[in-house]
Design an enzyme around this catalytic site. Sequence first.
Site, short mmCIF file in Angstrom:
data_model
loop_
_atom_site.label_atom_id
_atom_site.label_comp_id
_atom_site.label_asym_id
_atom_site.label_seq_id
_atom_site.Cartn_x
_atom_site.Cartn_y
_atom_site.Cartn_z
N GLU A 1 -4.18 -9.37 3.64
CA GLU A 1 -4.91 -9.11 4.87
C GLU A 1 -6.34 -10.03 4.79
O GLU A 1 -6.48 -10.38 6.16
CB GLU A 1 -5.64 -7.58 4.84
CG GLU A 1 -4.32 -6.48 5.03
CD GLU A 1 -3.47 -6.24 3.91
OE1 GLU A 1 -2.74 -5.38 4.15
OE2 GLU A 1 -3.52 -6.80 2.90
N GLU B 1 0.73 -1.15 -0.08
CA GLU B 1 -0.03 -0.05 -0.04
C GLU B 1 0.95 1.29 -0.01
O GLU B 1 0.36 2.15 -0.53
CB GLU B 1 -1.13 -0.13 1.31
CG GLU B 1 -2.06 -1.06 0.95
CD GLU B 1 -2.88 -1.03 2.44
OE1 GLU B 1 -4.14 -0.87 2.42
OE2 GLU B 1 -2.34 -1.60 3.44
#
Length: 711
Positions: free
Chosen positions: A161, A140
């Site tokens: 995740e 990210e």
Amino acid sequence: MSTPSPTTSAAPRPERIAHAFVRDVALPGDAGTLALVTVDNGLDHTKPTTLGPAGLAELHTALLTQQRRALAGEIVAVGVTGKPYYLAAGADLTAVTAISTEVDARRVAEAGHTTYRLLGEMGVPTFAYVNGAALGGGLELALSCTYRTVGADVSALALPEAFLGLVPGWGGCYLLPHLVGVRRALEVILTRPLGGNRMTKAAEALELGMVDAVFHPADFLEQSLAWTADVLAGRVVPVRREIESQEEWDAVVAGARAQLDQRLHGAKTAPYRALELVAAARTADRDSAFAAEDDALTELVMSDQLRAGLYAFDLTSRRARTPAGAPPAELARPVRSVGIVGAGLMAGQLAVLVARRLRVPVVMRDIDDARVAAGLAGIRSQVERQAAKGRMSPDEANRVLASISVSTDLSTLAGADLVIEAVTEVLALKQRVFAELEGVIADDAVLATNTSALSVTAMSANLRHPERVVGIHFFNPVAQMPLIEVVRTASSTDTAVATAFALAKQLGKTAVGVADRPGFVVNRLLLRLLAEVAAAVEGGTPVRAADVALRPLGLPMGPFALIQLVGLPVALHVLNTLHDELGERYPRSPGLERLATQGRRLVPEPDGHGAELEVDPAIQDAFDGPADAAPLDQAGVLDAVLVGLTEEIGLMLDEGVVDSPDQIDLCMILGANWPLHLGGISPYLDRTGYSERVLGRRLLPRGVADVPAAG
């Protein structure tokens, strides 16, 4: 023409801001000055950089400084890279597990956005130079930049995740679909994490559109800086994909939701939350999208599912490397050749795995020429399939085939340091094989059995040297299943047991030491589960109701599909063995016996399109419920299964099958694909109250796999 090496300008000195080194680099061709931020937690290069609250704050300070410099015209761009082998491995999950309040959870969620969005609001273009693994928040970080390059050798790019019980909540659910489109984004956010936590390699990332350029690792930074200069000068214009229309976007999301329902039946929260965020990303503005990610992260960080998932991840990734109860590794006998008795399917899989990983001769023996020929053909077919899929080079395939021999002559096993019997699960047959082997192999050779449920003690009771016998229980398919149960008898020496543990390590497996009790761990619990389901059906519960009753657990398949996969005759054999050994907790199933006699399937043949295998309602006629039947509803079946599993775990711990419940969790995760979001089985039984209800105690200390008390 060679690319000029980056040079540091004379003005600012390299500055250390804990997690970020900042230095100025003069870009090639007088393109201007780039501020290069190197993310580094100061640990040695073998340990990845992770970002906790302090690290994010320090990175935020560094980026704020560069933003001020950009606005002042001191720099033309900002670059972000990592220390050798790593950009960053994301959030510090150890810190996450210590969070006990929603306020602290939201603070962590917001800190990621506050820091990362500076890269998109710098006032000058920003570049991520991905020189190594970029996982979760690490990826990210790169996505937050304007442009991205990656080293050609980088093989670990991922947003894992959903696998752990979180969402990509530092911008991933918004930025990635806007960069590559919803279809490709969901591949990275959901499909790969839920399909075994698969990583994305550099070339794949370029194809997906996650990165703009791939450069050779030898001069990766130099090439990246030259490319940066070309981009700033307009000589290179990175391609941006056109995202899907709203109609297509919605259709892709709907398809992904249907796949989640088929796979998880709503049992795991995080993937659905991630899908909701991606679904809204097309029309959401950045502020509202990031606020929604903050909400999702706050909710999930405070969830027991995340704590259970992190507990399970720690079990399978860190603690599994040092098996509990294993003797000192130096006691293991060197294994320079391996013998295998039997040449059937399981034996053939063992032979190929051993030949590949240990790179030693493998000698197999079966009783007649027909079985020998079939065994050789099966091994050759197995190797050729792997080679055709690119999992084995032609040279490696030839080496493996050349190192495996099959014969009817028992004496060919005489020189083996380790002999594994893999014949039919019949105690008398295994005893006879062991007796024959003892007259052939060396006195110090280790003798192992691949039994899935039979007593290793009984198998070796009449041998002259029962002390060199150990159980090494592999799971099918051998190459894919990561668990080996190492079964120790009262007679087994440390040398025999250490050899089994060493073999598991060399084969790339996780070994768990278990006592010689019926069914060991995995089969004992799986058969207790199946026995409770079968008993409910024998008692009048419709097979369909019993089959779907366990869906709230999120298991990889229903009970009847599991029996079909194992093979009904095999499942019945193990069930009957456990019935004989452990009594009426494992009742016989006349209905399943009838189906086995008739040769009927429990679930239809796969359709080839990934449809879920549900029980065939037509098999209902094989079950004759009693006249006074009291059928259970779905909740009743699930309750009976969970009560039974809790009782069985309590008995296994009392019997010393393993030393602690976490070893049971490890076995069930790796040997039965028990879902990570449940943490194995112990955390689930604790948080649903079954441990207290059935055993009068928790299995794990509070806070080990659930949210700790605030404060």
